[in-house]
Design an enzyme around this catalytic site. Structure first.
Site, short mmCIF file in Angstrom:
data_model
loop_
_atom_site.label_atom_id
_atom_site.label_comp_id
_atom_site.label_asym_id
_atom_site.label_seq_id
_atom_site.Cartn_x
_atom_site.Cartn_y
_atom_site.Cartn_z
N LEU A 77 0.86 -1.18 0.00
CA LEU A 77 0.00 0.00 0.00
C LEU A 77 0.90 1.23 0.00
O LEU A 77 1.93 1.25 0.68
CB LEU A 77 -0.90 0.03 1.24
CG LEU A 77 -1.98 -1.06 1.36
CD1 LEU A 77 -2.68 -0.95 2.70
CD2 LEU A 77 -3.00 -0.95 0.22
N ASP A 78 0.53 2.27 -0.74
CA ASP A 78 1.28 3.52 -0.71
C ASP A 78 1.29 4.07 0.71
O ASP A 78 0.37 3.80 1.49
CB ASP A 78 0.66 4.54 -1.66
CG ASP A 78 0.87 4.19 -3.12
OD1 ASP A 78 1.73 3.33 -3.39
OD2 ASP A 78 0.18 4.77 -3.99
N PRO A 79 2.31 4.86 1.06
CA PRO A 79 2.41 5.39 2.43
C PRO A 79 1.14 6.05 2.96
O PRO A 79 0.77 5.85 4.12
CB PRO A 79 3.56 6.39 2.33
CG PRO A 79 4.44 5.81 1.26
CD PRO A 79 3.49 5.22 0.25
#
EC number: 5.4.99.25
Length: 338
Positions: A77-79
């Protein structure tokens, strides 16, 4: 295409019996009853990822909290993205590919660049269900080539001005940011992803989410008070991470052969998934519910039910240690007497 509002992992599976069998209680044990150290080493935590850290950082924190040597998450997942980040521990990390390739669900805030008629928004979103073409964004970890990904469902939950809240069920590897961009283009107004939360990953849902704080507290309770009940609640057996796969249930006498790398022959099967297809990724389980290996099926259900011999499945990744069950075969017989 899965049924409306459901991922492939949520399709109900049933077992059909091939032959009767019994299991010796002296060997192995039900996954939930493993000794706590083995339970951790063969566990999975359905982490509620906060906004900010990378998926790799979250997996590293889980590893440090529990003192395990390895931990692997099932799909980055992106930050800034929050939600489900199932993280497999220790020996269970061998099952990461099976979970990483499973379907995902997201709740997405799509921001349109100007307000559009709600009926049109719903119609265009509906047109994006099924197979779609996607070019990965410039900042991505994969090669930038056009690829096909399946959108199982898109449900428009709410529209308020230029803000559209949607629920998306999709194939692993789908870029939701790109999907939002493409929906904006199709509407003729432009659009982008404003916010994102993952709500399903394979067999995991928000019902079993655990925060890092809860995980740390459970570990401390066990270490300081000797109470492992909370730790057993926040960590689930690795078998839950592959519960979406079709199953083949083995006789006790076949288990050690598979653990030693042998292919699974038909006589070693007691029951199996009613809709198993040839070439499908399959979970091989003991009669006690323990995951023995991930395997490729070499026959479909009907072929296995009719056969009295032959190779039914070929192990891809073995997760159970050899010697857990007694040897029920000899070197000369290993290909047939399973």
């Amino acid at each position: 295409m899965s049924s409306a509002g459901k991922l492939p992992a949520e399709v109900e599976r049933t077992l059909v019996r091939k032959s009767g069998a019994w299991t010796n209680p002296s060997y192995g044990c039900p996954p939930e009853k493993r000794p706590i150290l083995e339970y951790i080493e063969k566990g999975v935590v359905n982490v509620d990822k906060p906004s900010g850290p990378t998926s790799h950082e979250v997996a590293a924190w889980v590893k440090a909290i529990l003192g395990v040597n390895t931990a692997g998450h099932a799909g980055s997942l992106d930050p800034k993205v929050t939600g489900l980040l199932p993280t497999l521990l220790g020996k269970a990390t061998k099952a990461v590919p099976a979970l990483r390739l499973s379907g995902k669900e997201y709740i997405c805030h799509l921001k349109l660049h100007r307000a559009m008629p709600p009926k049109m928004v719903r119609q265009i979103c509906e047109e994006f269900t099924g197979p779609i073409y996607q070019m990965p964004p410039i900042k991505s970890a994969v090669k930038r080539v056009i690829r096909v990904r399946t959108i199982y469902y898109i449900e428009v939950l709410e529209i308020e001005g230029t803000s559209v809240l949607i629920r998306v069920g999709c194939e692993a590897g789908t870029y939701i940011r790109k999907l939002c961009h493409d929906i904006g283009l199709a509407l003729g107004c432009g659009g982008h992803m404003q916010g994102l939360r993952r709500t399903k990953a394979g067999p995991f849902t928000e019902r079993t989410l655990v925060t890092l704080h809860e995980l740390k507290d459970a570990y401390v309770f066990w270490k300081e008070d000797g109470d492992d009940s909370e730790l057993r609640r926040v960590i689930r057996p690795m078998e839950s991470a592959v519960s979406h796969l079709p199953k083949i249930i083995l006789r006790d006498s076949a288990v050690d052969a598979v653990c030693s790398g042998a292919s699974l022959a038909v006589p070693g099967i007691t029951s199996l998934d009613a809709n198993l297809t040839k070439g499908e990724l399959t979970g091989l389980f003991t009669l006690k519910g323990e995951l023995v290996a991930l395997a490729k099926s070499e026959m479909n259900t009907q072929e296995i039910l009719k056969a009295s011999a032959g190779i039914a499945a070929s192990p891809i990744r073995v997760l159970m240690e050899a010697g857990t069950y007694p040897k029920g075969w000899t070197k000369k017989e290993e290909s047939v007497q399973l």
